[in-house]
Design a protein around this motif. Structure first.
Motif, PDB file in Angstrom:
ATOM      1  N   PRO A  57       0.497  -1.068   0.052  1.00  0.00           N
ATOM      2  CA  PRO A  57       0.109   0.088  -0.077  1.00  0.00           C
ATOM      3  C   PRO A  57       0.433   1.554  -0.148  1.00  0.00           C
ATOM      4  CG  PRO A  57      -0.982  -1.429   0.945  1.00  0.00           C
ATOM      5  CD  PRO A  57       0.162  -2.107   1.173  1.00  0.00           C
ATOM      6  N   GLU A  58       1.987   1.142   0.477  1.00  0.00           N
ATOM      7  CA  GLU A  58       2.943   2.368   0.864  1.00  0.00           C
ATOM      8  C   GLU A  58       4.029   2.593  -0.958  1.00  0.00           C
ATOM      9  OE1 GLU A  58       6.791   4.044   3.301  1.00  0.00           O
ATOM     10  OE2 GLU A  58       5.563   2.319   3.819  1.00  0.00           O
ATOM     11  N   ARG A  59       3.761   1.787  -1.442  1.00  0.00           N
ATOM     12  CA  ARG A  59       4.874   1.626  -2.532  1.00  0.00           C
ATOM     13  C   ARG A  59       3.577   2.248  -3.789  1.00  0.00           C
ATOM     14  NH1 ARG A  59       6.231  -4.367  -4.046  1.00  0.00           N
ATOM     15  NH2 ARG A  59       5.158  -4.520  -1.582  1.00  0.00           N
ATOM     16  N   GLN A  60       2.748   1.683  -3.660  1.00  0.00           N
ATOM     17  CA  GLN A  60       1.155   2.514  -4.167  1.00  0.00           C
ATOM     18  C   GLN A  60       0.916   3.344  -4.476  1.00  0.00           C
ATOM     19  OE1 GLN A  60      -0.946   1.105  -6.770  1.00  0.00           O
ATOM     20  NE2 GLN A  60      -1.463   2.931  -7.664  1.00  0.00           N
ATOM     21  N   THR A  61       0.775   3.880  -2.822  1.00  0.00           N
ATOM     22  CA  THR A  61       0.858   5.708  -2.733  1.00  0.00           C
ATOM     23  C   THR A  61       2.404   6.120  -3.158  1.00  0.00           C
ATOM     24  OG1 THR A  61      -0.102   5.321  -0.404  1.00  0.00           O
ATOM     25  CG2 THR A  61       1.533   6.841  -0.659  1.00  0.00           C
ATOM     26  N   LEU A  62       2.880   6.050  -3.300  1.00  0.00           N
ATOM     27  CA  LEU A  62       4.553   7.116  -3.861  1.00  0.00           C
ATOM     28  C   LEU A  62       3.945   6.600  -5.376  1.00  0.00           C
ATOM     29  CD1 LEU A  62       7.189   4.527  -2.190  1.00  0.00           C
ATOM     30  CD2 LEU A  62       6.130   6.791  -2.651  1.00  0.00           C
ATOM     31  N   VAL A  63       3.860   5.731  -6.091  1.00  0.00           N
ATOM     32  CA  VAL A  63       2.529   5.749  -7.121  1.00  0.00           C
ATOM     33  C   VAL A  63       1.577   6.494  -7.547  1.00  0.00           C
ATOM     34  CG1 VAL A  63       1.315   4.346  -9.306  1.00  0.00           C
ATOM     35  CG2 VAL A  63       2.969   3.650  -7.797  1.00  0.00           C
ATOM     36  N   GLU A  64       1.008   6.861  -6.709  1.00  0.00           N
ATOM     37  CA  GLU A  64      -0.005   8.368  -6.946  1.00  0.00           C
ATOM     38  C   GLU A  64       0.327   9.447  -6.551  1.00  0.00           C
ATOM     39  OE1 GLU A  64      -2.946   6.226  -4.928  1.00  0.00           O
ATOM     40  OE2 GLU A  64      -3.218   4.263  -5.876  1.00  0.00           O
ATOM     41  N   TRP A  65       1.998   9.535  -5.612  1.00  0.00           N
ATOM     42  CA  TRP A  65       2.289  10.811  -5.061  1.00  0.00           C
ATOM     43  C   TRP A  65       1.956  11.751  -6.968  1.00  0.00           C
ATOM     44  CZ3 TRP A  65       4.245  10.640  -0.683  1.00  0.00           C
ATOM     45  CH2 TRP A  65       5.047  11.504  -0.149  1.00  0.00           C
ATOM     46  N   HIS A  66       1.268  12.816  -6.628  1.00  0.00           N
ATOM     47  CA  HIS A  66       1.639  14.306  -7.326  1.00  0.00           C
ATOM     48  C   HIS A  66       3.631  14.560  -7.291  1.00  0.00           C
ATOM     49  CE1 HIS A  66      -2.360  15.505  -8.262  1.00  0.00           C
ATOM     50  NE2 HIS A  66      -2.456  14.199  -7.544  1.00  0.00           N
ATOM     51  N   ASP A  67       3.590  15.085  -8.969  1.00  0.00           N
ATOM     52  CA  ASP A  67       4.647  15.326  -9.845  1.00  0.00           C
ATOM     53  C   ASP A  67       4.808  16.757  -9.766  1.00  0.00           C
ATOM     54  OD1 ASP A  67       3.299  15.680 -11.398  1.00  0.00           O
ATOM     55  OD2 ASP A  67       4.391  14.223 -13.313  1.00  0.00           O
ATOM     56  N   ASP A  68       4.274  17.820  -9.376  1.00  0.00           N
ATOM     57  CA  ASP A  68       3.832  19.803  -8.898  1.00  0.00           C
ATOM     58  C   ASP A  68       5.201  19.436  -8.055  1.00  0.00           C
ATOM     59  OD1 ASP A  68       2.970  20.418  -6.158  1.00  0.00           O
ATOM     60  OD2 ASP A  68       2.358  18.985  -7.066  1.00  0.00           O
ATOM     61  N   PRO A  69       6.091  20.596  -8.451  1.00  0.00           N
ATOM     62  CA  PRO A  69       7.241  20.637  -7.325  1.00  0.00           C
ATOM     63  C   PRO A  69       7.303  20.550  -5.785  1.00  0.00           C
ATOM     64  CG  PRO A  69       6.678  22.694  -9.175  1.00  0.00           C
ATOM     65  CD  PRO A  69       5.889  21.896  -9.488  1.00  0.00           C
ATOM     66  N   GLY A  70       6.212  21.311  -5.286  1.00  0.00           N
ATOM     67  CA  GLY A  70       5.971  21.169  -3.718  1.00  0.00           C
ATOM     68  C   GLY A  70       6.498  18.908  -3.154  1.00  0.00           C
ATOM     69  N   SER A  71       4.830  19.161  -4.019  1.00  0.00           N
ATOM     70  CA  SER A  71       5.124  17.010  -3.881  1.00  0.00           C
ATOM     71  C   SER A  71       5.876  17.098  -4.329  1.00  0.00           C
ATOM     72  CB  SER A  71       3.667  16.866  -4.900  1.00  0.00           C
ATOM     73  OG  SER A  71       2.500  17.529  -4.720  1.00  0.00           O
ATOM     74  N   ILE A  72       6.608  17.416  -5.023  1.00  0.00           N
ATOM     75  CA  ILE A  72       8.127  16.225  -5.235  1.00  0.00           C
ATOM     76  C   ILE A  72       9.147  17.280  -3.611  1.00  0.00           C
ATOM     77  CG2 ILE A  72      10.290  16.924  -6.771  1.00  0.00           C
ATOM     78  CD1 ILE A  72       8.115  14.403  -8.044  1.00  0.00           C
ATOM     79  N   THR A  73       9.173  18.350  -3.625  1.00  0.00           N
ATOM     80  CA  THR A  73       9.882  18.324  -2.375  1.00  0.00           C
ATOM     81  C   THR A  73       9.356  17.789  -1.421  1.00  0.00           C
ATOM     82  OG1 THR A  73      10.461  20.604  -3.270  1.00  0.00           O
ATOM     83  CG2 THR A  73      10.511  20.177  -0.572  1.00  0.00           C
ATOM     84  N   ASP A  74       8.145  17.632  -1.418  1.00  0.00           N
ATOM     85  CA  ASP A  74       7.573  16.560  -0.401  1.00  0.00           C
ATOM     86  C   ASP A  74       8.152  15.224   0.112  1.00  0.00           C
ATOM     87  OD1 ASP A  74       6.283  19.063   1.182  1.00  0.00           O
ATOM     88  OD2 ASP A  74       4.479  18.550  -0.022  1.00  0.00           O
ATOM     89  N   LEU A  75       8.047  14.679  -1.408  1.00  0.00           N
ATOM     90  CA  LEU A  75       8.884  12.910  -1.658  1.00  0.00           C
ATOM     91  C   LEU A  75       9.971  12.717  -1.077  1.00  0.00           C
ATOM     92  CD1 LEU A  75       8.031  10.377  -3.328  1.00  0.00           C
ATOM     93  CD2 LEU A  75       8.858  11.222  -5.125  1.00  0.00           C
ATOM     94  N   ARG A  76      10.834  14.255  -1.431  1.00  0.00           N
ATOM     95  CA  ARG A  76      12.245  13.752  -1.145  1.00  0.00           C
ATOM     96  C   ARG A  76      12.386  13.545   0.170  1.00  0.00           C
ATOM     97  NH1 ARG A  76      17.505  15.358  -3.573  1.00  0.00           N
ATOM     98  NH2 ARG A  76      18.584  15.633  -1.429  1.00  0.00           N
ATOM     99  N   ARG A  77      11.600  15.191   0.863  1.00  0.00           N
ATOM    100  CA  ARG A  77      12.070  14.524   1.937  1.00  0.00           C
ATOM    101  C   ARG A  77      11.333  13.611   3.125  1.00  0.00           C
ATOM    102  NH1 ARG A  77      10.855  19.730   3.323  1.00  0.00           N
ATOM    103  NH2 ARG A  77       8.467  19.693   2.470  1.00  0.00           N
ATOM    104  N   HIS A  78      10.003  13.233   2.526  1.00  0.00           N
ATOM    105  CA  HIS A  78       9.642  11.516   2.700  1.00  0.00           C
ATOM    106  C   HIS A  78      10.322  10.617   2.804  1.00  0.00           C
ATOM    107  CE1 HIS A  78       6.315   8.388   3.532  1.00  0.00           C
ATOM    108  NE2 HIS A  78       7.182   8.174   2.677  1.00  0.00           N
ATOM    109  N   LEU A  79      10.710  10.316   1.394  1.00  0.00           N
ATOM    110  CA  LEU A  79      11.683   8.927   1.150  1.00  0.00           C
ATOM    111  C   LEU A  79      12.718   9.401   1.869  1.00  0.00           C
ATOM    112  CD1 LEU A  79      11.460   8.475  -2.523  1.00  0.00           C
ATOM    113  CD2 LEU A  79      10.331   7.723  -0.967  1.00  0.00           C
TER     114      LEU A  79
END
Length: 161
Positions: free
Chosen positions: A52-74
């Motif tokens: 389910p967490e991998r699926q969340t990463l699939v669905e993660w948005h790719d706008d600049p703010g979301s990408i910054t959040d993704l980096r921090r999260h991972l």
């Protein structure tokens, strides 16, 4: 978190169907987000995450703010994993797949022995994720097994539009 379901960020491809449906490999849409975020996530990291967490990463948005959040999260999420934390890298900037102008030489070089053709007009008609896929599948040392399938899929999609 920034999950979502529409657009480039969560797209899957037919050529990935046999291994992406159960998320045992990192889908190309996620790999693009990792490059944009500047995160080197190993397959072992990916597989250590619950599905389910991998699926969340699939669905993660790719706008600049979301990408910054993704980096921090991972970087935080992988810190305690057995293989150690994901490695930070410089975020992708002005990569060949981010350019609309002409087909990168590496893509042309990988296509030629397979008898595949892609011209600048075709390249310009592809979206960024499709260009990312073709560049990644064309890298030197890559077996190019899915390159023909991806190119056929993308050009067929373009013809339908």
């Amino acid at each position: 978190m920034a999950p979502g379901a529409e657009g480039l960020h969560a797209r899957d491809f037919a050529f990935e169907a046999d291994f992406a449906s159960n998320l045992r490999c990192i889908p190309m849409a996620v790999r693009r987000k990792l490059d944009l975020a500047g995160v080197k996530l190993k397959l072992s990291h990916w597989l250590a995450l619950p599905e389910p967490e991998r699926q969340t990463l699939v669905e993660w948005h790719d706008d600049p703010g979301s990408i910054t959040d993704l980096r921090r999260h991972l970087l935080a999420r992988t810190a305690a994993l057995a293989d150690g934390p994901a490695r930070p890298l410089p975020p992708a900037s002005e990569e060949p797949w981010q350019q609309w102008g002409s087909v990168p030489e590496a893509v042309l070089a990988a296509c030629a022995p397979l008898g595949l053709q892609l011209d600048d007009v075709d390249w310009a008609g592809l979206d960024e994720l499709q260009r990312f896929v073709l560049v990644k599948l064309s890298q030197p040392g890559h077996e190019h097994r899915n390159l023909a399938h991806a190119l056929a899929e993308f050009l067929t999609e373009a013809e339908r539009l």
